[in-house]
Motif scaffolding. Structure first.
Motif, mmCIF file in Angstrom:
data_model
loop_
_atom_site.group_PDB
_atom_site.id
_atom_site.type_symbol
_atom_site.label_atom_id
_atom_site.label_comp_id
_atom_site.label_asym_id
_atom_site.label_seq_id
_atom_site.Cartn_x
_atom_site.Cartn_y
_atom_site.Cartn_z
ATOM 1 N N MET A 48 7.299 1.299 12.753
ATOM 2 C CA MET A 48 8.554 0.534 12.676
ATOM 3 C C MET A 48 8.912 0.017 14.063
ATOM 4 N N THR A 49 9.284 -1.277 14.122
ATOM 5 C CA THR A 49 9.635 -1.872 15.411
ATOM 6 C C THR A 49 11.020 -2.513 15.428
ATOM 7 N N CYS A 50 11.640 -2.663 14.239
ATOM 8 C CA CYS A 50 12.924 -3.355 14.178
ATOM 9 C C CYS A 50 13.713 -2.899 12.944
ATOM 10 N N GLN A 51 14.914 -3.398 12.822
ATOM 11 C CA GLN A 51 15.763 -3.017 11.699
ATOM 12 C C GLN A 51 15.197 -3.508 10.364
ATOM 13 N N HIS A 52 14.511 -4.637 10.381
ATOM 14 C CA HIS A 52 13.865 -5.127 9.153
ATOM 15 C C HIS A 52 12.811 -4.125 8.672
ATOM 16 N N CYS A 53 12.070 -3.544 9.604
ATOM 17 C CA CYS A 53 11.087 -2.515 9.255
ATOM 18 C C CYS A 53 11.778 -1.320 8.603
ATOM 19 N N VAL A 54 12.899 -0.912 9.165
ATOM 20 C CA VAL A 54 13.660 0.214 8.616
ATOM 21 C C VAL A 54 14.044 -0.078 7.171
ATOM 22 N N GLN A 55 14.555 -1.273 6.920
ATOM 23 C CA GLN A 55 14.961 -1.647 5.567
ATOM 24 C C GLN A 55 13.760 -1.688 4.624
ATOM 25 N N ASN A 56 12.630 -2.182 5.102
ATOM 26 C CA ASN A 56 11.413 -2.251 4.302
ATOM 27 C C ASN A 56 10.948 -0.848 3.909
ATOM 28 N N VAL A 57 10.893 0.072 4.872
ATOM 29 C CA VAL A 57 10.485 1.451 4.599
ATOM 30 C C VAL A 57 11.468 2.112 3.639
ATOM 31 N N GLN A 58 12.762 1.911 3.868
ATOM 32 C CA GLN A 58 13.769 2.515 3.001
ATOM 33 C C GLN A 58 13.602 2.041 1.560
ATOM 34 N N LYS A 59 13.366 0.755 1.359
ATOM 35 C CA LYS A 59 13.183 0.208 0.017
ATOM 36 C C LYS A 59 11.943 0.786 -0.645
ATOM 37 N N ARG A 60 10.832 0.805 0.086
ATOM 38 C CA ARG A 60 9.577 1.326 -0.467
ATOM 39 C C ARG A 60 9.716 2.797 -0.867
ATOM 40 N N LEU A 61 10.329 3.599 0.003
ATOM 41 C CA LEU A 61 10.469 5.024 -0.299
ATOM 42 C C LEU A 61 11.469 5.261 -1.424
ATOM 43 N N SER A 62 12.511 4.453 -1.481
ATOM 44 C CA SER A 62 13.517 4.596 -2.543
ATOM 45 C C SER A 62 12.931 4.341 -3.922
ATOM 46 N N ASP A 63 11.893 3.524 -3.988
ATOM 47 C CA ASP A 63 11.272 3.179 -5.265
ATOM 48 C C ASP A 63 10.327 4.257 -5.797
ATOM 49 N N VAL A 64 10.058 5.288 -5.014
ATOM 50 C CA VAL A 64 9.145 6.354 -5.446
ATOM 51 C C VAL A 64 9.861 7.256 -6.459
ATOM 52 N N ALA A 65 9.169 7.543 -7.554
ATOM 53 C CA ALA A 65 9.734 8.419 -8.590
ATOM 54 C C ALA A 65 10.048 9.789 -8.000
ATOM 55 N N GLY A 66 11.237 10.290 -8.290
ATOM 56 C CA GLY A 66 11.661 11.598 -7.803
ATOM 57 C C GLY A 66 12.551 11.541 -6.577
ATOM 58 N N GLN B 192 15.778 10.797 -4.692
ATOM 59 C CA GLN B 192 17.192 10.638 -5.007
ATOM 60 C C GLN B 192 17.933 9.826 -3.947
ATOM 61 N N ASN B 193 17.556 10.034 -2.686
ATOM 62 C CA ASN B 193 18.224 9.345 -1.582
ATOM 63 C C ASN B 193 17.265 9.307 -0.387
ATOM 64 N N VAL B 194 17.341 8.229 0.379
ATOM 65 C CA VAL B 194 16.518 8.080 1.584
ATOM 66 C C VAL B 194 17.385 7.528 2.699
ATOM 67 N N ARG B 195 17.249 8.121 3.881
ATOM 68 C CA ARG B 195 17.884 7.591 5.085
ATOM 69 C C ARG B 195 16.786 7.394 6.123
ATOM 70 N N VAL B 196 16.618 6.163 6.568
ATOM 71 C CA VAL B 196 15.572 5.836 7.541
ATOM 72 C C VAL B 196 16.242 5.358 8.820
ATOM 73 N N GLN B 197 15.714 5.784 9.964
ATOM 74 C CA GLN B 197 16.245 5.333 11.249
ATOM 75 C C GLN B 197 15.091 4.960 12.160
ATOM 76 N N LEU B 198 15.382 4.029 13.066
ATOM 77 C CA LEU B 198 14.365 3.502 13.975
ATOM 78 C C LEU B 198 14.123 4.427 15.169
ATOM 79 N N MET B 199 15.194 4.936 15.758
ATOM 80 C CA MET B 199 15.061 5.783 16.948
ATOM 81 C C MET B 199 15.853 7.057 16.786
#
Length: 69
Positions: free
Chosen positions: A11-29, A31-38
């Motif tokens: 991850m290099t920017c806030q867009h990356c954070v949002q991308n990772v958060q979306k991908r992980l949120s879509d995984v079955a099981g 419930q909640n994901v919080r992603v941070q850059l630094m």
């Protein structure tokens, strides 16, 4: 429901954070994901295996691994 913290590389920017958060949120099981850059972390709540999270990121530049790796 468990909560696990993982290291996320690539991850290099806030867009990356949002991308990772979306991908992980879509995984079955998940419930909640919080992603941070630094520092580059993902806190995942739910009953989900690391392998499923890694699979969600497999076609991207992002990699996820346990904190104690």
């Amino acid at each position: 429901m468990s909560q696990q913290t993982y290291i996320v590389s690539g991850m290099t920017c806030q867009h990356c954070v949002q991308n990772v958060q979306k991908r992980l949120s879509d995984v079955a099981g998940v419930q909640n994901v919080r992603v941070q850059l630094m520092p580059p972390r993902a806190v995942v709540e739910g009953d989900v295996a690391l392998s499923a999270l890694a699979q969600a990121l497999s076609d991207s530049q992002f990699k996820i691994e346990p904190m104690n790796a």
